[in-house]
Design a protein around this motif. Structure first.
Motif, PDB file in Angstrom:
ATOM      1  N   ARG A  29       0.932  -1.317   0.106  1.00 20.56           N
ATOM      2  CA  ARG A  29       0.107   0.204  -0.015  1.00 20.56           C
ATOM      3  C   ARG A  29       0.695   1.305  -0.001  1.00 20.56           C
ATOM      4  O   ARG A  29       0.356   2.325  -0.377  1.00 20.56           O
ATOM      5  CB  ARG A  29      -0.762   0.060   1.173  1.00 20.56           C
ATOM      6  N   GLU A  57      -8.061  -6.518  -3.414  1.00 20.74           N
ATOM      7  CA  GLU A  57      -8.076  -5.027  -3.106  1.00 20.74           C
ATOM      8  C   GLU A  57      -6.888  -4.588  -3.589  1.00 20.74           C
ATOM      9  O   GLU A  57      -6.251  -3.699  -2.934  1.00 20.74           O
ATOM     10  CB  GLU A  57      -8.345  -4.655  -1.466  1.00 20.74           C
ATOM     11  N   GLU A  78      -6.774  -2.225  -5.795  1.00 19.98           N
ATOM     12  CA  GLU A  78      -6.493  -0.749  -6.096  1.00 19.98           C
ATOM     13  C   GLU A  78      -6.068   0.204  -5.048  1.00 19.98           C
ATOM     14  O   GLU A  78      -6.465  -0.193  -4.111  1.00 19.98           O
ATOM     15  CB  GLU A  78      -8.338  -0.579  -6.117  1.00 19.98           C
ATOM     16  N   GLY A  79      -5.220   1.076  -5.755  1.00 19.75           N
ATOM     17  CA  GLY A  79      -4.571   1.892  -4.829  1.00 19.75           C
ATOM     18  C   GLY A  79      -3.360   1.449  -4.181  1.00 19.75           C
ATOM     19  O   GLY A  79      -2.863   1.639  -3.224  1.00 19.75           O
ATOM     20  N   THR A  80      -2.799   0.181  -4.685  1.00 30.48           N
ATOM     21  CA  THR A  80      -1.799  -0.347  -4.064  1.00 30.48           C
ATOM     22  C   THR A  80      -0.535  -0.355  -5.167  1.00 30.48           C
ATOM     23  O   THR A  80      -0.735  -0.266  -6.373  1.00 30.48           O
ATOM     24  CB  THR A  80      -2.070  -2.099  -3.979  1.00 30.48           C
TER      25      THR A  80
END
Lengths: 332, 478
Positions: free
Chosen positions: A123, A164, A166-168
């Protein structure tokens, strides 16, 4: 005979330490025996681990428990997109000295611990991720032109969530290669889930006792490197690594079709060291073919890069390595 | 050196020695299997090979060819030793202690953990017996080799090879019978035309035998036996032995004998009862003709008779005696030819060697024939001057070579060569007498009469015509 007694004693101590670690961890963590063994192997080999699993499987708990029972300093860094490198390594801050003069003083970051938990490492931005590179490889941190040595034993345990995305920021290959093992945290079985419920929803909380300290870990590390390995077994490990290369000797069909880049020499180092550690923990004085085979998946899985065709066909590195293990003979 | 080291070294040596032996045996069995397989494969081509290359030589030959290749392709090395030790580890669940210990033993010094490996491996391998632990395992080569050997042996015993002269088993006797029939036909014609009784009987017997075999009534073995019987019969029934004749016939060639017979037959009509020559006193014409017949003249002189004083009865008796002698000699020679032919046939039935011998005999016969033709100048034609033909060396050839040249129907078409001389004819007197030329015509006519080209009914007429040629010419002269 004294030498033999000493070696036997070493092996017994190493095995005993491992058994104690397993027993103690099992009080806080349900299941994951294989994962715990591999974590311990990485620890006694001086390697770092990348743990991958969906949220809530106990990744952080395992790592924290390991830190507790080893009587080692433990720190946790929660990686977020706004995390800065200085938040990991530490920074020079302006302070007053006893005489009242203003001076820059290095304030150590959370990386200055024996065991560092880099939670959800993917992240953070690549810039922040790379702050760990020097620490992992050189076991030192350079801030303001000055290198600061990290204490031994030093181990980074990073976790990442395969969903998840997304945004990583996926870890760069260079950083992935620096991880000794990549361990996949599996979903618990039915019985294990029941025990987890019992353990975590009652008032009884497990207090872990310390079973090993830093010196013990460093001693075992030395013993690991003294375990003899036959040339034939070493040759097997070499052939396994070469088999992951598309143009390597004895590369298998699946490799040629789906692998973009094969394992680096660090992969071979991981295999042999981990196999030595495994034999020591099994109270065996030499490395066996089985030792090598058992560490192929965690040691090479993250070091091979698959091509788009593999993605399209849903081929995983584990599948490729399974075929490599099946096709490469132990003795030519 | 510690006990464990010694024990381990001993055990490892024993194990590797045993594995090496097993491997060597395995390679030998594999080579043997492929040698037999190749031997079976090449068995049909047996007839194409040299006579010495018998079927029994194939397996050892292939074995000797293949074995070095197999051994060189798979030499015993470190890899093979490792495999043997790996197998030991797997069998005894030593978790690679044996391999590791073996490698450590190769080093000068063992460190702490290495010593422990040697110690543990030594303890576990102390009581093992490699021969009992790793018994011989029979590969599919080893399993298939004995039946393959039996198959090969069976094929060799049955002589399954495809020979050049025989397409199917048993066809050799048919082929021999055909030859025999052809030969007996020619023989019969010759014997009939020359009045050779014994030869005619044998020719009939041969034809009968050939017919039986062509009908498929006889086997190869039986045919062989029958031929041997006829062969022996010829020996017993020879009309006259070589050298028994009081004539100089044995040193005369067959052509010479035939010429002589023609001479006798030419003169005989003039001496028939009722004719002028049959009287006691010979007519001058007969005396003149006697003088032009060189062979007869020679025999009269050999009998110490004088042509001038010769009476009709004396001449008639002499001619009868000479004719009988010539016929007996021709009969003897024909029987010898038959014997030679039968000997060759028997050899031919005997196998490949017999066929080779037959070919050699035929070739030798052809060579002899051509040499004889050269020596005689013009073969069956008259000599270059009257009365000189008998002076040529006309000793019959060695039996082996000479008789084969007479095997009609067996030789087939040979290579021929001719040379044509062209030049201007020179007008001069002939060096050859008319009688000589007539004799040569008669002899050629005899040969043609012996062939099938001339119908039986016409043969006697033609014969009489040629016999009368000399008389007619002499009458014209008068």
């Amino acid at each position: 005979m004294e030498v033999l007694t000493e070696v036997r004693e070493r092996m017994a101590r190493a095995g005993h330490a491992f058994e104690e670690v397993k027993t103690e961890i099992s009080r806080a963590v349900v299941g994951h025996e294989e994962l715990i063994e591999q974590l311990f192997i990485a620890l006694v080999c001086g390697g770092h681990c990348l743990l991958e699993g969906v949220p809530g499987l106990g990744k952080t708990l395992i790592v924290r428990s390991l830190g507790e029972i080893l009587n080692l300093t433990f720190s946790r860094i929660q990686f977020t997109p706004d995390l800065m490198p200085a938040d990991i390594t530490g920074t020079n801050v302006l302070t007053d000295d006893p005489s009242g003069r203003k001076i820059f003083e290095f304030q150590q970051g959370p990386v200055f611990a024996h065991i560092v938990l880099a939670d959800e490492i993917n992240r953070a931005t690549p810039k922040t991720q790379s702050a760990l590179l020097e620490a992992m490889q050189e076991q030192s941190v350079t801030v303001g032109g000055k290198a600061h040595r990290l204490e031994s034993p030093f181990m980074v345990l990073a976790t990442q969530n395969p969903i998840e995305m997304e945004g990583t920021y996926p870890l760069p290959e260079a950083q992935i290669d620096r991880f000794f093992f990549k361990l996949l945290v599996q979903y618990p079985s039915k019985e294990e889930l029941g025990r987890i419920a019992d353990l975590t929803t009652t008032s009884a909380s497990a207090s872990l006792r310390t079973v090993l300290d830093a010196d013990d870990v460093l001693t075992i590390r030395e013993w690991v490197r003294e375990v003899p390995i036959a040339d034939a077994v070493k040759d097997y490990a070499v052939r396994l690594v070469l088999a992951t290369h598309t143009a390597g000797d004895g590369s298998v069909p699946l490799t040629q079709k789906f692998i973009l880049y094969g394992s680096s020499p660090r992969g071979l180092q991981s295999l042999i060291l981990a196999a030595k550690a495994r034999s020591l923990l099994s109270a065996r004085p030499n490395v066996s073919f089985e030792d090598i085979r058992s560490v192929v998946l965690p040691g090479l899985g993250h070091r091979i890069i698959l091509n788009l065709e593999a993605d399209a066909e849903g081929i995983s590195p584990e599948k490729v390595l399974a075929e490599v293990l099946e096709r490469v003979p132990e003795v030519l | 050196m510690s006990d464990e080291r010694l024990i381990l070294q001993e055990r490892f040596s024993e194990l590797l020695r045993w594995e090496r032996l097993k491997r060597r045996e395995g390679i030998m069995v594999t080579v043997l299997f492929y040698s037999l397989l190749l031997s079976v494969s090449v068995l049909p081509a047996n007839a194409l090979l040299a006579p010495w290359a018998g079927a029994f030589y194939f397996p050892p030959l292939f074995f000797l060819i293949l074995a070095p290749g197999f051994f060189l392709r798979r030499p015993w090395g470190r890899r093979e030793s490792l495999r043997a030790l790996f197998l030991l580890d797997k069998t005894l669940r030593l978790e690679e202690r044996a391999i590791t210990a073996w490698e450590i033993l190769g080093c000068k010094e063992a460190k702490g953990a290495e010593q422990l490996v040697i110690q543990e491996a030594g303890e576990r391998l102390r009581g093992i017996d490699p021969r009992a632990l790793f018994k011989r395992e029979y590969s599919w080569h080893a399993i298939l080799t004995p039946p393959l050997f039996l198959v090969w042996l069976l094929l060799v015993w049955l002589d399954m090879g495809v020979h050049l002269e025989k397409g199917v088993p048993g066809s050799q006797s048919i082929s021999v019978a055909q030859r025999l029939k052809e030969f007996s036909r020619d023989l019969q014609e010759r014997a009939k035309s020359q009045g050779l009784n014994e030869s005619l009987k044998i020719a009939h017997a041969l034809e009968e035998l050939a017919e039986q075999n062509l009908k498929g009534e006889g086997s190869e073995k039986k045919l062989s036996g029958e031929l041997a019987g006829i062969f022996n019969r010829i020996e017993d029934t020879a009309p006259v032995k070589e050298g028994e004749s009081e004539l100089t016939l044995p040193s005369t060639t067959r052509e010479g004998l035939v010429d002589f017979k023609v001479e006798l037959e030419t003169l005989k009509p003039a001496l028939l009862p009722g004719s002028a020559g049959a009287e006691n006193k010979l007519e001058p014409e007969i005396r003149r003709r006697l003088a032009t017949l060189p062979r007869l003249k020679e025999e009269i002189e050999r009998s110490r008779l004088s042509i001038e004083k010769l009476e009709g009865k004396e001449l008639h008796g002499l001619l009868e005696r000479l004719e009988q002698g010539v016929i007996a000699e021709l009969d003897r020679r024909t029987l010898l030819e038959i014997k030679e032919f039968l000997a060759l046939l028997l050899e031919g039935i005997g196998g490949k060697e017999g066929r080779e011998a037959l070919q050699a005999q035929l070739q030798a016969a052809q060579v002899w024939l051509s040499e004889t033709e050269k020596a005689k100048g013009k073969g069956s034609l008259p000599g270059d001057r009257p009365g000189t033909k008998g002076e040529f060396s006309q000793t019959p050839p060695p039996f082996k070579a000479g008789a084969a040249t007479q095997l009609k129907g067996l030789l087939g078409e040979g290579k021929g060569s001719s040379l044509t001389w062209r030049g201007e004819a020179q007008g001069r007197e002939s060096q050859i007498s008319q009688e000589e030329i007539l004799a040569s015509y008669r002899r050629q006519a005899e040969e043609d009469l012996a062939s099938e080209r001339i119908p039986e009914g016409l043969k006697e007429t033609i014969k009489r015509y040629f016999l009368s040629l000399g008389l007619t010419e002499s009458k014209r002269g008068e």
